[in-house]
Design an enzyme around this catalytic site. Structure first.
Site, PDB file in Angstrom:
ATOM      1  N   GLU A  30       0.821  -1.255  -0.015  1.00 28.76           N
ATOM      2  CA  GLU A  30      -0.016  -0.084  -0.033  1.00 28.76           C
ATOM      3  C   GLU A  30       0.823   1.282   0.142  1.00 28.76           C
ATOM      4  O   GLU A  30       0.460   2.184  -0.533  1.00 28.76           O
ATOM      5  CB  GLU A  30      -1.052   0.087   1.154  1.00 28.76           C
ATOM      6  N   THR A  35       1.079   5.885  -7.174  1.00 25.91           N
ATOM      7  CA  THR A  35       1.796   4.956  -7.986  1.00 25.91           C
ATOM      8  C   THR A  35       0.978   3.824  -8.587  1.00 25.91           C
ATOM      9  O   THR A  35       0.332   3.168  -8.224  1.00 25.91           O
ATOM     10  CB  THR A  35       3.158   4.475  -7.249  1.00 25.91           C
ATOM     11  N   GLY A  69      10.178   7.592  -6.638  1.00 30.36           N
ATOM     12  CA  GLY A  69       9.465   8.912  -6.248  1.00 30.36           C
ATOM     13  C   GLY A  69       9.202   8.988  -5.021  1.00 30.36           C
ATOM     14  O   GLY A  69       8.751   8.239  -4.072  1.00 30.36           O
ATOM     15  N   TYR A  93      -6.577   6.404   3.572  1.00 31.59           N
ATOM     16  CA  TYR A  93      -6.629   5.424   2.483  1.00 31.59           C
ATOM     17  C   TYR A  93      -5.759   4.189   3.005  1.00 31.59           C
ATOM     18  O   TYR A  93      -6.287   3.040   2.967  1.00 31.59           O
ATOM     19  CB  TYR A  93      -5.946   5.739   1.213  1.00 31.59           C
ATOM     20  N   ASP A 121      -9.885   6.112  -2.665  1.00 27.79           N
ATOM     21  CA  ASP A 121      -8.557   6.774  -3.581  1.00 27.79           C
ATOM     22  C   ASP A 121      -9.060   7.323  -4.583  1.00 27.79           C
ATOM     23  O   ASP A 121     -10.143   7.729  -4.820  1.00 27.79           O
ATOM     24  CB  ASP A 121      -7.855   5.437  -3.789  1.00 27.79           C
TER      25      ASP A 121
END
Length: 359
Positions: A40, A46, A84, A123, A141
DNA sequence: AAAGCGGGGTA
DNA sequence: TACCCAGCTTT
């Protein structure tokens, strides 16, 4: 309030759809809370395909939360390199330490305690609670915002406090209490495969007969976002200071992009005026009398981030010997050891381009 | 409430 | 180019 009969309709159509499709993922059906949590965090902002290899690498190198907790931070950052949003890696490591010590290596089966872990927001807490512990918390989400805003025809901006609250409430009302995990998985798969951002497959959508956005021609207008992206330009000059096989690097520590990643000594300018670097304070800070001999300039390289456009040149400089002063966060490394450090994509591209033959 | 934080895929 | 992705934290 969502109409009860609509809620029943929505759940049933969604779950029936999900039963028919296949979307295999390494963590699907996973029961180990640690691996669920790991997946998660990796998947925040992503896409699944991008996160998958990172999940496998972390699972291989750190099979347990204790293993992750005991790893050096630089090692964790290196494994995260290229993915990232590096605060995720820092928070991942911090949370692993908390779970390892405070919770004796076991993730708490409690939504509120999960939410208190660094890097775990609404989330992720709902995802872990439902997938690992079958607790009735609905995930919200990007997929859920999109599906609910369209089906129900809600134009409240999703990127506002009011929007988040409204959609969270509706999502919770629609949740299937019998099997929250199955429902949460289904709605996210539905958003990823069917109710996609652009050109969604409304012709073969199981919710089409009651979709307000489809009825009113609003598919392309929903969900609504209020804030528009501001992008700023930044200009970097990197200096590869070398003598023999030694090179100077530094760790980024400021509250800025790429925090805790490594880079070369940097001069940032406000514009494209890349001259005048020889007179920079940088040389004095490193205890160098002069800038050294410029052997080559590579670039400009460009990198597009979400909020910034970076233009960078790399200047390769031969020094007679090591700098006499190395400020905090600077270090000297052997060229062949560069690959052990986590670098931003931009610098990794430069290093690969040069295949480490810097001169 | 708003800003900041990566990198890659897609139309 | 613009938008989006299994968002969260800090200001």
């Amino acid at each position: 309030m969502v109409d009860t009969s609509f809620a029943t309709y929505f759940r049933e159509r969604l779950l029936n759809w999900a039963a028919e499709i296949e979307r295999p993922m390494p963590w699907k059906g996973e029961k180990d809370p640690y691996l669920i949590w790991l997946s998660e965090i990796i998947l925040q902002q992503t896409r699944v395909e991008q996160g998958m290899p990172y999940f496998e690498n972390f699972k291989r190198d750190y099979p347990t939360v204790q293993a992750l907790a005991e790893a050096p931070e630089d090692e964790v950052m290196k494994l995260w390199q290229g993915l990232g949003y590096y605060s995720r890696a820092r928070n991942l490591h911090a949370a692993a330490k908390i779970v390892s010590s405070t919770y004796e290596g076991k993730f708490p089966a409690d939504h509120r305690q999960l939410l208190s872990l660094p890097g775990v927001g609404p989330y992720t807490a709902a995802a872990i609670a439902s997938f690992a512990f079958a607790l009735p918390y609905a995930v919200v989400d990007g997929n859920v915002f999109r599906i609910l805003s369209r089906v129900l025809g809600i134009d409240t901006p999703v990127d506002t406090t009011a929007g988040k609250k409204e959609f969270a409430r509706i999502a919770q009302e629609l949740l299937d209490q019998e099997d929250p995990a199955r429902y949460n998985q289904a709605i996210m798969d539905f958003g990823a495969l069917k109710c996609v951002p652009r050109n969604p497959d409304c012709e073969r959508c199981p919710l089409a007969d009651r979709c307000i956005a489809l009825r009113d021609g609003l598919i392309d207008l929903l969900p609504v976002k209020e804030k528009k992206l501001v992008r700023k330009d930044r200009y970097f000059q990197y200096f590869i200071l070398q003598w023999k096989d030694q090179v100077v690097i530094r760790k980024r520590t400021a509250k800025d992009i790429w925090r805790k990643l490594y880079e070369f000594p940097l001069i940032e300018t406000t514009g494209i005026e890349f001259g005048g670097w020889a007179q920079s304070d940088l040389w004095r800070e490193l205890g160098l009398k002069e800038a050294g001999e410029l052997k080559r300039t590579a670039g400009p390289f460009r990198q597009q981030l979400t909020h910034q456009r970076i233009v960078a040149v790399f200047r390769e400089i031969e020094l007679a010997g090591p700098p006499s002063e190395l400020p905090e966060d600077y270090l000297v490394v052997d060229r062949k050891n560069l690959a052990k450090f986590a670098f931003p994509k931009l610098i990794d591209c430069y290093l690969r381009d040069n295949s480490l033959n810097l001169f």
